[in-house]
Design a protein around this motif. Structure first.
Motif, PDB file in Angstrom:
ATOM      1  N   LYS A   1      31.961  39.288  42.008  1.00  0.00           N
ATOM      2  CA  LYS A   1      33.277  39.285  41.380  1.00  0.00           C
ATOM      3  C   LYS A   1      33.961  40.649  41.574  1.00  0.00           C
ATOM      4  CE  LYS A   1      32.631  35.146  39.752  1.00  0.00           C
ATOM      5  NZ  LYS A   1      33.362  33.993  40.332  1.00  0.00           N
ATOM      6  N   VAL A   2      35.257  40.594  41.810  1.00  0.00           N
ATOM      7  CA  VAL A   2      36.037  41.816  42.006  1.00  0.00           C
ATOM      8  C   VAL A   2      37.346  41.694  41.237  1.00  0.00           C
ATOM      9  CG1 VAL A   2      37.217  43.331  43.653  1.00  0.00           C
ATOM     10  CG2 VAL A   2      35.083  42.185  44.314  1.00  0.00           C
ATOM     11  N   VAL A   3      37.650  42.740  40.467  1.00  0.00           N
ATOM     12  CA  VAL A   3      38.965  42.890  39.831  1.00  0.00           C
ATOM     13  C   VAL A   3      39.462  44.272  40.215  1.00  0.00           C
ATOM     14  CG1 VAL A   3      40.249  43.029  37.658  1.00  0.00           C
ATOM     15  CG2 VAL A   3      38.416  41.343  37.927  1.00  0.00           C
ATOM     16  N   SER A   4      40.723  44.352  40.605  1.00  0.00           N
ATOM     17  CA  SER A   4      41.232  45.595  41.162  1.00  0.00           C
ATOM     18  C   SER A   4      42.593  45.969  40.605  1.00  0.00           C
ATOM     19  CB  SER A   4      41.338  45.469  42.693  1.00  0.00           C
ATOM     20  OG  SER A   4      41.896  46.630  43.276  1.00  0.00           O
ATOM     21  N   CYS A   5      42.867  47.258  40.662  1.00  0.00           N
ATOM     22  CA  CYS A   5      44.206  47.781  40.419  1.00  0.00           C
ATOM     23  C   CYS A   5      45.044  47.613  41.692  1.00  0.00           C
ATOM     24  CB  CYS A   5      44.108  49.259  40.065  1.00  0.00           C
ATOM     25  SG  CYS A   5      45.642  49.996  39.496  1.00  0.00           S
ATOM     26  N   ASP A   6      46.364  47.560  41.509  1.00  0.00           N
ATOM     27  CA  ASP A   6      47.355  47.482  42.580  1.00  0.00           C
ATOM     28  C   ASP A   6      47.461  46.067  43.155  1.00  0.00           C
ATOM     29  OD1 ASP A   6      47.874  50.248  42.329  1.00  0.00           O
ATOM     30  OD2 ASP A   6      46.211  50.715  43.685  1.00  0.00           O
ATOM     31  N   ALA A   7      48.619  45.794  43.723  1.00  0.00           N
ATOM     32  CA  ALA A   7      48.865  44.469  44.318  1.00  0.00           C
ATOM     33  C   ALA A   7      49.854  44.618  45.458  1.00  0.00           C
ATOM     34  CB  ALA A   7      49.385  43.488  43.264  1.00  0.00           C
ATOM     35  N   LEU A   8      49.465  45.422  46.447  1.00  0.00           N
ATOM     36  CA  LEU A   8      50.292  45.585  47.633  1.00  0.00           C
ATOM     37  C   LEU A   8      50.111  44.389  48.567  1.00  0.00           C
ATOM     38  CD1 LEU A   8      50.261  48.548  46.473  1.00  0.00           C
ATOM     39  CD2 LEU A   8      50.715  49.248  48.818  1.00  0.00           C
ATOM     40  N   PRO A   9      51.006  44.221  49.540  1.00  0.00           N
ATOM     41  CA  PRO A   9      50.955  43.016  50.381  1.00  0.00           C
ATOM     42  C   PRO A   9      49.587  42.715  50.977  1.00  0.00           C
ATOM     43  CG  PRO A   9      53.002  44.174  50.768  1.00  0.00           C
ATOM     44  CD  PRO A   9      52.195  45.043  49.838  1.00  0.00           C
TER      45      PRO A   9
END
Length: 336
Positions: free
Chosen positions: A258-266
């Protein structure tokens, strides 16, 4: 002898009148142009952490757009000068602040790679009457007048909270943390650790926090090496989205870790679409530039500072349910 008088014909009178009117008009226009003050140019310097990090490319775009949009509102021409170093280097940021001060910049906005290194240069610029603010990563002990960006402790906390939910509150996790000296990332890591402590059936891998040079390639390499050396890691909290700025960074079947990340660039949005990442928490990377220019113009033109001095932008949650609608923002923000 009779003196002969030369009479102007009506057409000649009209022509003479037009010539006189034209001469007066030209004189009036020249006088008005001379009287009108030249439009003031406001020079604003923008200093991100590195040119290679896509979040700062977005910030640069936001700053340039704000200059075009807001200059007419204030009756000035706004010039943006980007002084972001090619690679992350707090010393070069300090040099950039001092170079902008020598250039006579009207205002400066920067994201601090390391607060202690840049603080003396910030304070020197402020002593010269140049307002300085921070975005993304703060220098709270400096004389900067404002900060715009994320509540970093909350950012780390919400990333870990969502990772715990996606893991069913069970398993071993790791934190990807970028530059160990960056004050904003230190706070995110702390927020993530404090939240993890609330889940008794979860633990931080040993080692649990992985630092790296903030480029997509180095970040992806750090994740791959850490996962290979620690196969028990079942979840990753990325407090910055660095590895997801490049393709095929996560070397495991989608959903198996599982991965959760900051940022949401293209580039990151495709990891949501293919299931490798469950949730992205988008910072206002474009707004780092756009909002910073807004705040600086209010300070430069009207001597107004935001109250409170720390202006927090909310994180936007991006999942499979809204990834395509969120992607449309980037089509607008980065259209050139």
């Amino acid at each position: 002898m009779k003196r002969s008088l030369r009479l102007l014909r009506p057409a000649g009178l009209a022509a003479a009148a037009l010539l006189a009117l034209s001469a007066c008009s030209k004189k009036s226009a020249t006088t008005a142009a001379a009287a009108a003050p030249a439009q003031r140019t406001v020079l604003i310097g923008i200093i991100g952490k590195s040119q290679t990090n896509d979040v700062f490319q977005a910030a640069h775009a936001g700053a340039r757009d704000a200059a075009r949009e807001l200059g007419p509102k204030y009756g000035v021409h706004v010039e943006i000068e980007i002084r972001t170093p090619n690679d992350e280097d707090a010393t070069k940021q300090a040099e950039a602040i001092e170079a902008l001060a020598r250039r006579g910049a009207d205002g400066i906005a920067l994201s601090c790679s390391e607060a202690n290194t840049v603080t003396p240069s910030i304070d020197k610029a402020v002593a010269k009457g140049i307002p300085v603010m921070c975005f993304d990563s703060d220098a709270p002990q400096s004389k900067r007048f404002a900060y715009y960006g994320t509540d970093d402790a909350y950012c780390g906390a919400i990333i870990m909270q969502r990772l715990a939910e996606e893991m069913g509150h069970h398993g071993s996790v790791a934190i990807l943390a970028g530059n160990q000296s960056a004050p904003n990332l230190q706070k995110r890591v702390q927020g993530a650790k404090e939240t993890l402590a609330k889940y008794p059936d979860m633990k931080l891998n040993d080692p649990g926090v992985f630092y790296h040079v903030e480029t997509p390639e180095k970040a992806a390499e750090a994740v791959a090496n850490a996962q290979n050396a620690n196969p028990g890691i079942k979840g990753w909290a990325f407090v910055g989205g660095w590895p997801l700025f490049t393709a095929d960074a996560l070397k495991w079947p989608a959903g198996s870790i599982k991965v959760v990340s900051c940022d949401a660039l293209p580039a990151q949005l495709n990891y949501i679409r293919d299931g490798h990442v469950g949730t992205l928490f988008a910072q206002d990377c474009y707004g780092w530039g756009h909002k910073s220019v807004e705040i600086l113009l209010e300070k430069i033109m009207h001597d107004k500072s935001p109250d409170p001095a720390r202006v927090i932008d909310p994180l936007t949650e991006v999942t499979k349910a809204n990834v395509d609608s969120y992607a449309k923002n980037w089509s607008k923000w980065l259209a050139r």
